[in-house]
Every structure is written in structure tokens, then in C-alpha cells.
Design an enzyme around this catalytic site. Structure first.
Site, PDB file in Angstrom:
ATOM      1  N   GLY A 108       0.783  -1.244   0.000  1.00 44.92           N
ATOM      2  CA  GLY A 108       0.000   0.000   0.000  1.00 44.92           C
ATOM      3  C   GLY A 108       0.805   1.279   0.000  1.00 44.92           C
ATOM      4  CG  ASN A 125      -2.957  -0.981 -12.873  1.00 47.95           C
ATOM      5  OD1 ASN A 125      -2.873  -1.152 -11.640  1.00 47.95           O
ATOM      6  ND2 ASN A 125      -2.244  -1.704 -13.721  1.00 47.95           N
ATOM      7  CG  HIS A 175       2.614  -2.371 -15.060  1.00 49.61           C
ATOM      8  ND1 HIS A 175       2.241  -3.597 -14.529  1.00 49.61           N
ATOM      9  CD2 HIS A 175       3.674  -2.616 -15.873  1.00 49.61           C
ATOM     10  CE1 HIS A 175       3.040  -4.535 -15.013  1.00 49.61           C
ATOM     11  NE2 HIS A 175       3.912  -3.974 -15.816  1.00 49.61           N
TER      12      HIS A 175
HETATM   13  C1  GAR Z   1       3.541  -1.258  -7.305  1.00 53.96           C
HETATM   14  O1  GAR Z   1       4.877  -1.258  -7.682  1.00 53.96           O
HETATM   15  C2  GAR Z   1       2.662  -1.346  -8.527  1.00 53.96           C
HETATM   16  O2  GAR Z   1       3.216  -0.695  -9.631  1.00 53.96           O
HETATM   17  C3  GAR Z   1       2.604  -2.837  -8.743  1.00 53.96           C
HETATM   18  O3  GAR Z   1       2.488  -3.376  -7.460  1.00 53.96           O
HETATM   19  C4  GAR Z   1       3.180  -2.529  -6.539  1.00 53.96           C
HETATM   20  C5  GAR Z   1       2.280  -2.270  -5.366  1.00 53.96           C
HETATM   21  O4  GAR Z   1       2.988  -1.656  -4.325  1.00 53.96           O
HETATM   22  N1  GAR Z   1       1.498  -3.202  -9.556  1.00 53.96           N
HETATM   23  C6  GAR Z   1       1.560  -4.152 -10.492  1.00 53.96           C
HETATM   24  O5  GAR Z   1       2.547  -4.826 -10.687  1.00 53.96           O
HETATM   25  C7  GAR Z   1       0.274  -4.337 -11.277  1.00 53.96           C
HETATM   26  N2  GAR Z   1       0.518  -5.103 -12.455  1.00 53.96           N
HETATM   27  P1  GAR Z   1       2.223  -0.975  -3.127  1.00 53.96           P
HETATM   28  O6  GAR Z   1       1.215  -1.992  -2.588  1.00 53.96           O
HETATM   29  O7  GAR Z   1       3.290  -0.673  -2.134  1.00 53.96           O
HETATM   30  O8  GAR Z   1       1.544   0.264  -3.647  1.00 53.96           O
END
Ligand code: GAR
Length: 220
Positions: free
Chosen positions: A15, A110, A112
Site C-alpha cells: 500500500g 492502474n 504498473h
Molecule cells: C507497485 O509497484 C505497482 O506498480 C505494482 O504493485 C506494486 C504495489 O505496491 N502493480 C503491479 O505490478 C500491477 N501489475 P504498493 O502496494 O506498495 O503500492
């Protein structure tokens, strides 16, 4: 004063991106409110952060639903109840179905960790290292039916260094993610996002300074 932009977030993990959005709201850089955060993981750090900031966090157990569509019907119901206008996927690691897409057309974002369309799906940083690219980064895009394929709103680039590991590269990309996600929401809250098919542009600011968190060019 106009109504605040009402955001609903879907999360699965730590998060940190949700935290960046919460921080921007608390610092009054972003005129918005997060009316509900829904997690498909009970132990998600994102839910802890939600609670800590006195926000409405819900763990919705996918095991209680026959399939992903039924699960999303409940998400749409909860979003409706909380008057959500825009949906933010903040590290939500589940495929989105038509239930959510049709309820929020062109209203789902989203983030990424790659310069899309490179390295879609899971483990984007590892994919970048294995491929040997010299520059990678992150992308905020609108969500459509395909995997990580919706119209791009902004991208931020970072170098890949010789001795990078997945961890060091992830950390460098995360810092950029935490800048660009709140910025996109700010453009939305000030009605500056113009969507024309796959082309998304940022309209000029009506205020003299623009009060940008970062440059409006769509690339950082
Ligand atoms: C982030 O790096 C986001 O870009 C990635 O998950 C992480 C979540 O981190 N999302 C993906 O890979 C979606 N395909 P967080 O929970 O600390 O925000």
C-alpha cells in the site's frame, strides 16, 4: 466549494502507492477523499495504512464468491454505497472483469512498474533486469479489458544500473510511482484529463502557477 473527488481503491499489498495518495490529500495537494479501500488480502499492509488514517477499509474475501464476476458485483455495490467516482488500483493483483469495467468506463486507473507496453503482468522489474534494458520506469494508465493495455496517462523513467537487484530497482521505481499517481488524480480532480481514444492529454491549468506536483507533459 465543489464536491471533492471521491476515490475508491482496490489493494492487495503493502500500500505504498495508497499511502502516497493519502499523503497528498492530507497535505492538501490533492482535493479528493478516499471513501473506501477494498482488499482481497486480509493481511495487506494497505489495510493497516487505511485504518491508521481513519479511512474506511474493507477486507473482502474472494473465497466467499463463486467467481471473480460475483466478487466484483459486490465491489461495485460497495463502491456505489460509498459514492465512488474514480477507481484506483493500487497494487491490486487480481484480473479486472467486465463487471467493474462496465460500472466505471474510463474511470479506473492502474499503476504498473514498467514503461508499458514493455513488461506487462507480474514481476515487471525482474523482467526488465533479465531483458537487460538500460531504462525502465512506471506507467499510470486507464484500465481496459486487456492486461496492462489501457491508454497511457503518464510515464516516469528511471535508469537501470549495472549492479541493480530487483530490490534496488523496485525502490527507484517506487519513488517515481509515488509522485505520478497523486499527480494523475490531481489532474482528474481539476478536470484536466482529456481522453480521446488511446490518446490522453493534459489540458492547461486555469490557475497561473498550475500548482503542479510534477510536469504536465505526460513524461517524467
Ligand atoms: C507497485 O509497484 C505497482 O506498480 C505494482 O504493485 C506494486 C504495489 O505496491 N502493480 C503491479 O505490478 C500491477 N501489475 P504498493 O502496494 O506498495 O503500492
Amino acid at each position: 466549494m465543489p464536491d471533492l473527488l471521491r476515490i475508491g481503491a482496490l489493494v492487495s499489498g503493502n500500500g505504498t502507492n495508497l499511502q502516497a495518495i493519502i499523503d497528498a490529500i492530507e497535505k492538501k495537494e490533492l482535493e479528493a477523499e478516499i471513501t473506501v479501500v477494498i482488499s482481497n488480502k486480509k493481511t495487506a499492509g494497505a489495510l493497516e495504512r487505511t485504518k491508521k488514517h481513519g479511512l474506511n477499509g474493507i477486507y473482502l474475501d474472494p473465497g466467499n464468491y463463486e467467481n471473480n464476476r460475483e466478487y466484483e458485483k459486490e465491489i461495485v455495490r460497495l463502491f456505489g454505497k460509498n459514492r465512488v467516482q474514480w477507481v484506483v488500483l493500487a497494487g491490486y493483483l487480481k484480473i479486472i472483469t467486465d463487471e467493474l469495467l462496465s460500472a466505471y468506463p474510463d474511470r479506473i486507473l492502474n499503476i504498473h512498474p514498467s514503461l508499458l507496453p514493455a513488461f506487462t503482468g507480474l514481476h515487471a522489474q525482474e523482467q526488465a533486469l533479465k531483458y537487460g534494458v538500460k531504462i525502465t520506469g512506471c506507467t499510470v494508465h486507464l484500465v481496459e479489458a486487456g492486461l496492462d493495455s489501457g491508454p497511457v496517462i503518464i510515464q516516469a523513467a528511471v535508469p537501470v544500473l549495472e549492479n541493480d537487484t530487483v530490490e534496488t530497482l523496485t525502490e527507484r521505481i517506487s519513488k517515481k510511482e509515488h509522485q505520478i499517481y497523486p499527480q494523475v488524480l490531481k489532474w482528474i480532480s481539476t478536470r484536466r484529463l482529456k481522453i480521446d481514444g488511446r490518446r490522453v492529454s493534459i489540458l492547461p491549468s486555469s490557475s497561473p502557477s498550475g500548482n503542479e506536483i510534477i510536469n504536465p507533459g505526460g513524461i517524467v
